[in-house]
Motif scaffolding. Structure first.
Motif, short mmCIF file in Angstrom:
data_model
loop_
_atom_site.label_atom_id
_atom_site.label_comp_id
_atom_site.label_asym_id
_atom_site.label_seq_id
_atom_site.Cartn_x
_atom_site.Cartn_y
_atom_site.Cartn_z
N GLU A 11 -6.94 -9.40 -7.97
CA GLU A 11 -5.52 -9.55 -7.59
C GLU A 11 -4.95 -8.30 -6.91
O GLU A 11 -3.82 -8.32 -6.44
CB GLU A 11 -4.65 -9.92 -8.79
N ASP A 12 -5.73 -7.23 -6.85
CA ASP A 12 -5.32 -6.05 -6.09
C ASP A 12 -5.64 -6.19 -4.60
O ASP A 12 -5.25 -5.34 -3.80
CB ASP A 12 -6.00 -4.79 -6.62
N THR A 13 -6.34 -7.25 -4.24
CA THR A 13 -6.67 -7.48 -2.84
C THR A 13 -5.40 -7.63 -2.02
O THR A 13 -4.52 -8.44 -2.33
CB THR A 13 -7.53 -8.75 -2.70
N ALA A 14 -5.29 -6.81 -0.96
CA ALA A 14 -4.07 -6.81 -0.14
C ALA A 14 -4.25 -5.81 0.99
O ALA A 14 -5.20 -5.02 0.99
CB ALA A 14 -2.85 -6.42 -0.97
N VAL A 15 -3.31 -5.85 1.92
CA VAL A 15 -3.18 -4.75 2.88
C VAL A 15 -2.24 -3.74 2.24
O VAL A 15 -1.15 -4.10 1.78
CB VAL A 15 -2.62 -5.25 4.22
N TYR A 16 -2.68 -2.49 2.21
CA TYR A 16 -1.91 -1.42 1.60
C TYR A 16 -1.27 -0.58 2.69
O TYR A 16 -1.94 -0.14 3.63
CB TYR A 16 -2.81 -0.56 0.72
N TYR A 17 0.02 -0.34 2.52
CA TYR A 17 0.81 0.42 3.48
C TYR A 17 1.39 1.66 2.83
O TYR A 17 1.85 1.59 1.68
CB TYR A 17 1.97 -0.41 4.01
N CYS A 18 1.41 2.77 3.55
CA CYS A 18 2.20 3.89 3.06
C CYS A 18 3.49 3.94 3.86
O CYS A 18 3.58 3.43 4.98
CB CYS A 18 1.43 5.20 3.13
N ALA A 19 4.48 4.55 3.26
CA ALA A 19 5.81 4.59 3.85
C ALA A 19 6.50 5.88 3.43
O ALA A 19 6.14 6.49 2.42
CB ALA A 19 6.62 3.37 3.40
#
Length: 120
Positions: free
Chosen positions: A89-97
């Motif tokens: 469930e951690d599968t995702a696109v990760y973005y920094c901001a």
């Protein structure tokens, strides 16, 4: 202006670890609160973690608390997200901001994201 570039994503088995990096270009990296967000398929983007200007305070979503660690190196203009005990469930696109106000944002600058896939 701040430009953010994420790296470190990839494919990992459940229970494994990854470390994401986000390097900023531009001036005054230390003036910005840095955050990590993620967006899974067919879901809204969600907050993951944030760190204050000096790195003395960190904030986490409940879903990652105890497994993920955010840190920053202002000398290298880089923020990190160490992800342990990964779950599918951690599968995702990760973005920094980045934003100059505080961990709640709003966030003004965003990277393009790095894909994290966790297999079961």
């Amino acid at each position: 202006q701040v430009q953010l570039v994420e790296s470190g994503g990839g494919l990992v088995q459940a229970g494994g670890s990854l470390r994401l990096s986000c390097t900023a270009s531009g001036r005054s990296f230390g003036a910005y609160v840095m955050g990590w967000f993620r967006q899974a398929p067919r879901k809204e983007r969600e907050f993951v973690a944030a760190i204050n200007w000096r790195g003395s305070s960190t904030y986490y979503a409940d879903s990652v608390k105890g497994r993920f660690t955010i840190s920053r190196d202002n000398a290298k203009n880089t923020v990190y997200l160490q992800m342990n005990s990964l779950k599918p469930e951690d599968t995702a696109v990760y973005y920094c901001a980045a934003n100059p106000r505080g961990p709640s944002g709003p966030y003004d600058y965003w990277g393009r994201g790095t894909q994290v896939n966790v297999s079961s």
